[in-house]
Design a protein around this motif. Structure first.
Motif, PDB file in Angstrom:
ATOM      1  N   SER A  67      -3.724 -11.304   2.459  1.00  0.00           N
ATOM      2  CA  SER A  67      -3.517 -11.740   1.578  1.00  0.00           C
ATOM      3  C   SER A  67      -1.955 -12.311   0.588  1.00  0.00           C
ATOM      4  N   ASN A  68      -1.911 -13.053   0.389  1.00  0.00           N
ATOM      5  CA  ASN A  68      -0.164 -12.783  -0.235  1.00  0.00           C
ATOM      6  C   ASN A  68       0.403 -13.882   1.434  1.00  0.00           C
ATOM      7  N   ASN A  74       4.103 -10.293  -5.433  1.00  0.00           N
ATOM      8  CA  ASN A  74       4.126  -8.946  -5.261  1.00  0.00           C
ATOM      9  C   ASN A  74       3.177  -8.123  -4.118  1.00  0.00           C
ATOM     10  N   PHE A  75       3.622  -7.680  -3.404  1.00  0.00           N
ATOM     11  CA  PHE A  75       3.003  -7.362  -2.041  1.00  0.00           C
ATOM     12  C   PHE A  75       1.687  -6.224  -2.704  1.00  0.00           C
ATOM     13  N   ASP A  76       2.893  -5.458  -3.453  1.00  0.00           N
ATOM     14  CA  ASP A  76       2.181  -4.501  -4.108  1.00  0.00           C
ATOM     15  C   ASP A  76       0.825  -4.662  -4.577  1.00  0.00           C
ATOM     16  N   ASP A  77       0.124  -5.582  -5.064  1.00  0.00           N
ATOM     17  CA  ASP A  77      -0.723  -6.321  -6.044  1.00  0.00           C
ATOM     18  C   ASP A  77      -2.013  -5.942  -5.311  1.00  0.00           C
ATOM     19  N   PHE A  78      -1.722  -6.170  -4.250  1.00  0.00           N
ATOM     20  CA  PHE A  78      -2.273  -6.403  -2.865  1.00  0.00           C
ATOM     21  C   PHE A  78      -2.841  -5.277  -2.226  1.00  0.00           C
ATOM     22  N   SER A  79      -1.674  -4.429  -2.512  1.00  0.00           N
ATOM     23  CA  SER A  79      -1.898  -2.916  -1.685  1.00  0.00           C
ATOM     24  C   SER A  79      -1.926  -2.777  -0.327  1.00  0.00           C
ATOM     25  N   GLN A 110      11.138  -7.650   1.575  1.00  0.00           N
ATOM     26  CA  GLN A 110      11.911  -6.525   1.692  1.00  0.00           C
ATOM     27  C   GLN A 110      11.039  -5.546   1.304  1.00  0.00           C
ATOM     28  N   ASN A 111      10.675  -5.222   0.203  1.00  0.00           N
ATOM     29  CA  ASN A 111      10.245  -4.944  -0.868  1.00  0.00           C
ATOM     30  C   ASN A 111       9.135  -4.070  -0.726  1.00  0.00           C
TER      31      ASN A 111
END
Length: 625
Positions: A67-68, A74-79, A110-111
């Motif tokens: 995803s993404n 932000n990849f945090d939104d997709f875990s 990077q994040n």
């Protein structure tokens, strides 16, 4: 780091180039090591942000997110996380081009823990340079300063091939990114240019440029003062097209009748400073460098630019000639000489300094035209990446020929000392603390060293040995040495010979061991009749039994007490005869030397005064008159 716009297009056209100029895409090597179907070396374009590992390389496993996939969120939104597990390879994230800025893609990657980002082009075209967006395009345009992972753009075909393998074969794609040849490194001096601008009203990008100059100043001055580098600041100006010379835009942005122009700092012609103010301050900085370089102190440019940015900012309405001159005076430079270099900006004539800058802007050889501000050109190759002290210093260090880089480049903050792990796989003598491993910025070399004036020779990997007249001074030349019974023996010979040789009375390899030879047991000495042999460490003792009192080692024989008087008389006659011959020979020698000296003295004196015999001969020749 703003892209050049309308004026540079005109400038290139007027100088016989295309509107886009001859822009060089700086590339590095991308090598796929697995799977076999993709194994090969490819080109990729270095992004103008993050920190490329100039002089080095890094290997990782490629992941294409489920995803993404364009990395615009932000990849945090997709875990999703790309942090590598302990002992596993770093993760390189592959993302699609489009929908957001390149810098935002890298920031999100990077994040999420990625070690590098690969951007696959979405159209079939030659590689381009991924750059930083203009400030008006992104309200958070300052985040790019915090991007540290390297980035690379790959072409559409390679991107599709990697995606196909990852999706269908369930195989790992392992990639090595290599920047070792990204910048030229021909010799022991690095030549670099910094294309810059005195404008400080262009938002975070200008602030980043000013901070770089402040932070890099000390390092740059050390490198310059010690002769490791040759630095030149550069300034871009543009030509106003002839048909626009009388317009307000050209008059406010140009000097010398439209020959040298710069964009309005605020992009607003009705307020603030004008483009010609920027051109004048750029010219003043270029002239400051010219005059300081002529006086043998080119590094003062860094002091001037730093102090000017602090004391003469646009924001404080001090971006003026008077403020600049005060800074020049504080650095003990001649204001009149600099004003003479600047000349008359209102005159319809060329300025030689700015003319040279315009000519330098056009790329020569493989460099390409300078079309991005600011730009670093190192050994005629354009630097790409974050404008940061550490990143730029690494790029400069990578541009020295290996083994010629200064000690500054070998600090632990700049590179990893490969000699610290397993001695780099090189030869070493732990007892003497001598190693053939020599740390370099690009890695290490195995080279037999020179220690305390003693040269070691060998392949550097498995063998090094001391050579030369002083070879025994360091660790006894690597040879065997031992002391017993107040006696010391060594297998090292200070006679320029190579290798180690056990001394007389010993046998062995001379390096690890030398064993005492038992001359008595092996009957190599003291074998005469009536001789008694006793072995000692490194030698032997031989004594005579019965009436035999004297042992002659040279003849390996004994001389007894009962030698007849006639024999002794004969010996004394011989000795006295030899003595007489010696004395006689010495007397003859003295006589011949004295005669020779007398004749030499007469010759010398004859050159300055006639001798009696010469006077008589002269009188006789004149008939006694």
């Amino acid at each position: 780091m703003r892209k050049l716009g309308f004026w540079v297009c005109f400038w290139f056209l007027l100088n016989g180039s295309s509107c886009l100029g001859k822009f060089n895409v700086e590339k590095n090597s991308l090598r796929i090591t697995a799977p076999n179907s993709l194994k090969d070396t490819y080109e990729c374009a270095i992004g103008n942000f993050g920190i490329p590992q100039y002089g080095g390389s890094m290997m990782g496993t490629v992941v294409y997110p489920s995803s993404n996939q364009n990395s615009c969120k932000n990849f945090d939104d997709f875990s999703i996380s790309f942090k590598s597990q302990p002992g596993s390879q770093p993760i390189f994230i592959l993302v699609d081009r489009g929908d957001c800025f390149f810098t935002l893609k890298a920031w999100n990657a990077q994040n999420a823990g990625a070690a590098a980002i690969l951007v696959a082009d979405d159209i079939s075209e030659p590689l381009i340079t991924m750059d930083i967006p203009e400030e008006e395009g992104d309200s958070r345009s300052d985040y790019f300063q915090n991007i540290t992972i390297p980035s690379a753009l790959i072409n559409q075909s390679l991107g599709n091939s990697i995606k196909k393998v990852l999706s269908s074969n369930n195989e790992r794609v392992i990639i090595s990114l290599d920047w070792k040849e990204a910048l030229p490194h021909p010799d022991d001096r690095v030549e670099y240019e910094f294309w810059t601008n005195s404008n400080d009203e262009c938002g975070p990008k200008c602030l980043n440029q000013i901070n770089f100059v402040k932070n890099f100043k000390g390092t740059a001055q050390i490198l310059e003062q010690k002769g490791y580098t040759q630095f030149t600041p550069r300034y871009i100006t543009w030509i106003c097209p002839e048909e626009f010379l009388l317009t307000n835009q050209c008059k406010s942005q140009c000097i010398n009748h439209g020959r040298y122009c710069a964009p309005d700092p605020e992009q607003d012609f009705t307020k603030g400073y004008e483009g010609k103010d920027v051109v004048l301050q750029n010219l003043r900085q270029a002239c400051f460098f010219k005059i300081s370089n002529e006086t043998g102190k080119p590094w003062l440019w860094w002091d001037y630019v730093t102090d000017f940015s602090i004391r003469c900012s646009m924001k404080e309405q001090k971006y003026t000639t008077d403020c600049a001159n005060e800074v020049i005076k504080s650095l003990s430079m001649d204001v009149k000489e600099i004003e003479k270099c600047i000349g008359n900006p209102d005159a319809d004539e060329e300025n030689q300094v700015l003319k040279a800058e315009q000519e330098a802007q056009i790329g020569k050889g493989s460099r390409g035209d300078v079309t991005i501000l600011p730009t670093l050109v190192i050994n005629n190759g354009q630097y790409r990446g974050k404008l940061d002290k550490s990143a730029v210093l690494k790029a400069i260090c990578a541009s020295f020929q290996e083994r010629t880089e200064p000690a500054l480049c070998l600090s632990e903050d700049i590179e990893t000392n490969e000699c610290l792990q397993n001695n780099g796989g090189c030869w070493q003598d732990k007892a003497a603390n001598i190693t053939a491993c020599r740390d370099t910025f690009r890695g290490r070399v195995c080279e037999c060293p020179i220690v305390q004036g003693v040269m070691f020779v060998g392949d550097g990997y498995t063998h090094c040995e001391a050579s030369g007249a002083l070879q025994c001074a360091v660790n006894n030349g690597g040879c065997w040495r031992e002391t017993q019974e107040d006696k010391t023996y060594s297998a090292c010979l200070d006679n320029n010979s190579k290798g180690c040789t056990c001394p007389l009375g010993f046998k062995g390899d001379g390096v690890h061991t030398c064993q005492d030879i038992d001359e008595c047991k092996e009957k190599t000495a003291c074998t005469c009749s009536g001789c008694k042999c006793k072995n000692t460490w490194g030698s032997y003792e031989c004594s005579c039994s019965g009436n035999n009192l004297f042992y002659l080692r040279e003849l390996d024989t004994c001389i007894g007490k009962d030698v007849k008087t006639e024999s002794w008389s004969t010996i004394w006659v011989v000795i006295l005869g030899l003595a007489a011959i010696g004395i006689g020979g010495y007397a003859i020698y003295k006589y011949r030397i004295r005669s020779f000296m007398d004749s030499e003295i007469r010759v010398i004196m004859a050159q300055y005064m006639p001798l009696d015999s010469q006077v008589e001969e002269h009188l006789l020749s004149r008939g006694g008159v």
